[in-house]
Scaffold this motif. Sequence first.
Motif, PDB file in Angstrom:
ATOM      1  N   ASP A 152       0.880  -1.365  -0.054  1.00 51.43           N
ATOM      2  CA  ASP A 152       0.033   0.056  -0.142  1.00 51.43           C
ATOM      3  C   ASP A 152       0.739   1.120  -0.035  1.00 51.43           C
ATOM      4  N   CYS A 153       2.129   1.178   0.746  1.00 48.43           N
ATOM      5  CA  CYS A 153       2.945   2.402   0.678  1.00 48.43           C
ATOM      6  C   CYS A 153       4.383   2.020   1.044  1.00 48.43           C
ATOM      7  N   VAL A 154       5.093   3.069   0.648  1.00 51.98           N
ATOM      8  CA  VAL A 154       6.640   2.586   1.108  1.00 51.98           C
ATOM      9  C   VAL A 154       7.400   3.803   1.793  1.00 51.98           C
ATOM     10  N   LEU A 155       8.284   3.393   2.416  1.00 56.37           N
ATOM     11  CA  LEU A 155       8.998   4.328   3.413  1.00 56.37           C
ATOM     12  C   LEU A 155      10.493   4.329   2.729  1.00 56.37           C
ATOM     13  N   LEU A 156      11.065   5.320   2.322  1.00 56.02           N
ATOM     14  CA  LEU A 156      12.399   5.398   1.782  1.00 56.02           C
ATOM     15  C   LEU A 156      13.290   5.977   2.892  1.00 56.02           C
ATOM     16  N   VAL A 157      14.468   5.103   3.007  1.00 57.62           N
ATOM     17  CA  VAL A 157      15.445   5.302   4.026  1.00 57.62           C
ATOM     18  C   VAL A 157      16.478   6.137   3.503  1.00 57.62           C
ATOM     19  N   ALA A 158      16.841   7.141   3.674  1.00 57.37           N
ATOM     20  CA  ALA A 158      18.299   7.979   2.966  1.00 57.37           C
ATOM     21  C   ALA A 158      19.287   8.261   4.008  1.00 57.37           C
ATOM     22  N   ALA A 159      20.620   8.232   3.455  1.00 58.16           N
ATOM     23  CA  ALA A 159      21.526   8.198   4.750  1.00 58.16           C
ATOM     24  C   ALA A 159      22.181   9.616   4.571  1.00 58.16           C
ATOM     25  N   ALA A 160      22.382  10.425   5.629  1.00 59.86           N
ATOM     26  CA  ALA A 160      22.811  11.656   5.781  1.00 59.86           C
ATOM     27  C   ALA A 160      24.119  11.569   5.182  1.00 59.86           C
ATOM     28  N   GLU A 161      24.628  12.748   4.360  1.00 56.11           N
ATOM     29  CA  GLU A 161      26.080  12.725   3.671  1.00 56.11           C
ATOM     30  C   GLU A 161      26.352  11.648   2.756  1.00 56.11           C
ATOM     31  N   SER A 162      25.421  10.840   2.464  1.00 52.99           N
ATOM     32  CA  SER A 162      25.720   9.716   1.624  1.00 52.99           C
ATOM     33  C   SER A 162      24.824   9.705   0.500  1.00 52.99           C
ATOM     34  N   THR A 163      23.358   9.405   0.837  1.00 51.41           N
ATOM     35  CA  THR A 163      22.491   9.503  -0.298  1.00 51.41           C
ATOM     36  C   THR A 163      22.336  10.809  -1.009  1.00 51.41           C
ATOM     37  N   THR A 164      22.302  10.817  -2.260  1.00 50.83           N
ATOM     38  CA  THR A 164      22.127  12.170  -3.043  1.00 50.83           C
ATOM     39  C   THR A 164      20.842  12.626  -3.321  1.00 50.83           C
ATOM     40  N   THR A 165      20.305  13.820  -3.541  1.00 47.44           N
ATOM     41  CA  THR A 165      19.073  14.223  -4.072  1.00 47.44           C
ATOM     42  C   THR A 165      18.681  13.556  -5.188  1.00 47.44           C
ATOM     43  N   LYS A 166      19.396  13.228  -6.042  1.00 46.39           N
ATOM     44  CA  LYS A 166      19.062  12.604  -7.291  1.00 46.39           C
ATOM     45  C   LYS A 166      18.696  11.390  -7.137  1.00 46.39           C
ATOM     46  N   GLU A 167      19.405  10.512  -6.161  1.00 47.22           N
ATOM     47  CA  GLU A 167      18.987   9.068  -5.761  1.00 47.22           C
ATOM     48  C   GLU A 167      17.478   9.024  -5.364  1.00 47.22           C
ATOM     49  N   VAL A 168      17.271  10.131  -4.373  1.00 48.32           N
ATOM     50  CA  VAL A 168      15.978  10.091  -3.704  1.00 48.32           C
ATOM     51  C   VAL A 168      14.971  10.470  -4.574  1.00 48.32           C
ATOM     52  N   ASP A 169      15.107  11.544  -5.570  1.00 49.00           N
ATOM     53  CA  ASP A 169      14.369  11.823  -6.673  1.00 49.00           C
ATOM     54  C   ASP A 169      13.873  10.477  -7.591  1.00 49.00           C
ATOM     55  N   ILE A 170      15.026   9.847  -7.882  1.00 47.80           N
ATOM     56  CA  ILE A 170      14.963   8.611  -8.896  1.00 47.80           C
ATOM     57  C   ILE A 170      13.987   7.454  -8.087  1.00 47.80           C
ATOM     58  N   CYS A 171      14.282   7.356  -7.062  1.00 50.94           N
ATOM     59  CA  CYS A 171      13.395   6.144  -6.165  1.00 50.94           C
ATOM     60  C   CYS A 171      12.199   6.767  -6.211  1.00 50.94           C
ATOM     61  N   GLU A 172      11.791   7.990  -5.452  1.00 54.95           N
ATOM     62  CA  GLU A 172      10.453   8.281  -5.363  1.00 54.95           C
ATOM     63  C   GLU A 172       9.578   8.389  -6.786  1.00 54.95           C
ATOM     64  N   ARG A 173      10.299   8.772  -7.802  1.00 52.87           N
ATOM     65  CA  ARG A 173       9.479   8.715  -8.996  1.00 52.87           C
ATOM     66  C   ARG A 173       9.123   7.477  -9.525  1.00 52.87           C
ATOM     67  N   ASP A 174       9.986   6.329  -9.494  1.00 53.99           N
ATOM     68  CA  ASP A 174       9.537   5.179  -9.599  1.00 53.99           C
ATOM     69  C   ASP A 174       8.609   4.454  -8.878  1.00 53.99           C
ATOM     70  N   LEU A 175       8.919   4.814  -7.309  1.00 62.30           N
ATOM     71  CA  LEU A 175       7.761   4.206  -6.376  1.00 62.30           C
ATOM     72  C   LEU A 175       6.562   4.641  -6.804  1.00 62.30           C
ATOM     73  N   ALA A 176       6.504   5.985  -7.126  1.00 62.48           N
ATOM     74  CA  ALA A 176       5.013   6.489  -7.086  1.00 62.48           C
ATOM     75  C   ALA A 176       4.252   6.275  -8.117  1.00 62.48           C
ATOM     76  N   ALA A 177       4.981   5.544  -9.217  1.00 62.27           N
ATOM     77  CA  ALA A 177       4.302   4.900 -10.546  1.00 62.27           C
ATOM     78  C   ALA A 177       3.540   3.945 -10.155  1.00 62.27           C
ATOM     79  N   GLN A 178       4.027   3.019  -8.929  1.00 59.97           N
ATOM     80  CA  GLN A 178       3.384   1.809  -8.682  1.00 59.97           C
ATOM     81  C   GLN A 178       2.587   1.883  -7.439  1.00 59.97           C
TER      82      GLN A 178
END
Length: 276
Positions: free
Chosen positions: A226-252
Motif C-alpha cells: 500500500d505504501c513505501v518508506l524510503l530511508v536515506a543516509a545523511a551525507e551519503s544518499t544524494t538528492t538525485k537518488e532520492v528523486d529517482i526512487c520516489e519517481r519510480d515508487l510513485a508510479a506503482q
Amino acid sequence: MERLQSAIDKARARRKDDRPKGQAVPIAAQPHQLPESLTLDAWAGIPEFVPQPDVMRRNRVLTFAGGGESTPFDMLRTKVLQQMRANNWRRLAVTSPGGACGKTTVCANLAFSLARQSDIRTLMIDMDMRRPALARTLGIEREGLQFSKALEGRADPLVHMRRYGSNLAVGLCEAPIRAPSELLQSDTAHAVLNDLERRLDVSLTIFDMPPMLATDDVLAFVGNVDCVLLVAAAESTTTKEVDICERDLAAQTNVLGVVLNKCRYPENDHNYDYYE
C-alpha cells in the motif's frame, strides 16, 4: 540537510503536478478475519524468541527497551499508523536508494515500537533475500530459518518465523537465495502472503526490502504493498537518488515519506525532559 529536504520537496511538487488525473493506486487485499480462537492458535504455533538486551542495543534496536532513546522511532510509528489508518492501508515496504542506509535498523525499531501497542498485530518479513540481515540484527542465527521456502510454497510460513510476545511475528532468512526477483513477483509468493495475513489477522505488515537502485527486486514486488518508506543516509544518499526512487515508487504505489538516517548532529533543543 535542509538543502536536501528542500530539493526533495520541490521534486515531489513537480511529480504531483505531472501525475495523470484519476491515476489508480494499487491497494493490498484486506485479510478476511478468522474466529479469534483460530487466530490465537496460529500465533501460538510460531516459536517464541526472547531478544537479548545487549544484542539489541549493539545493533541499535532502541525501541526494544523503550524510553527516551526510542522517541524518534515512536514518533515515526505514530505518524505511520495515522497515515495507514486514514487510508485503510495494511502493507508497508521499507527500502533505500543504496546499501548501508540503515533500512533494516529502521524496520526493526518500527516493529518493536509497534509491538508495545497491545491492540496491534504486526508482521515483519525480511525480503532482502540477496543480503538478509534481519535475523542477525535480532540475534537469531543458525536456526535454519529460510522464509523464502514458504514463499515458494515448499514450507509452512510459521516454521520460518519467530514470535516476540503476543503481537509481533517475524519472517526471517538466514542465507541468500538465487533469483529473488522472480520469487518476489510470483503468484505463489503473493498467495502465501495473503493467506498468512489472514491466518494471523495482521493489522500491519512491514517488508524489509533490498536497496532500490541495486537490483530490480523492489520494483518486482512493490506494486503489492500500500505504501513505501524510503530511508536515506545523511551525507551519503544524494538528492538525485532520492528523486529517482520516489519517481519510480510513485508510479506503482504510495510514497509514505523519506526518513533521513545517520544524522551525526541531531537537533535536541526542545527543552523537555521526562521521567521513565
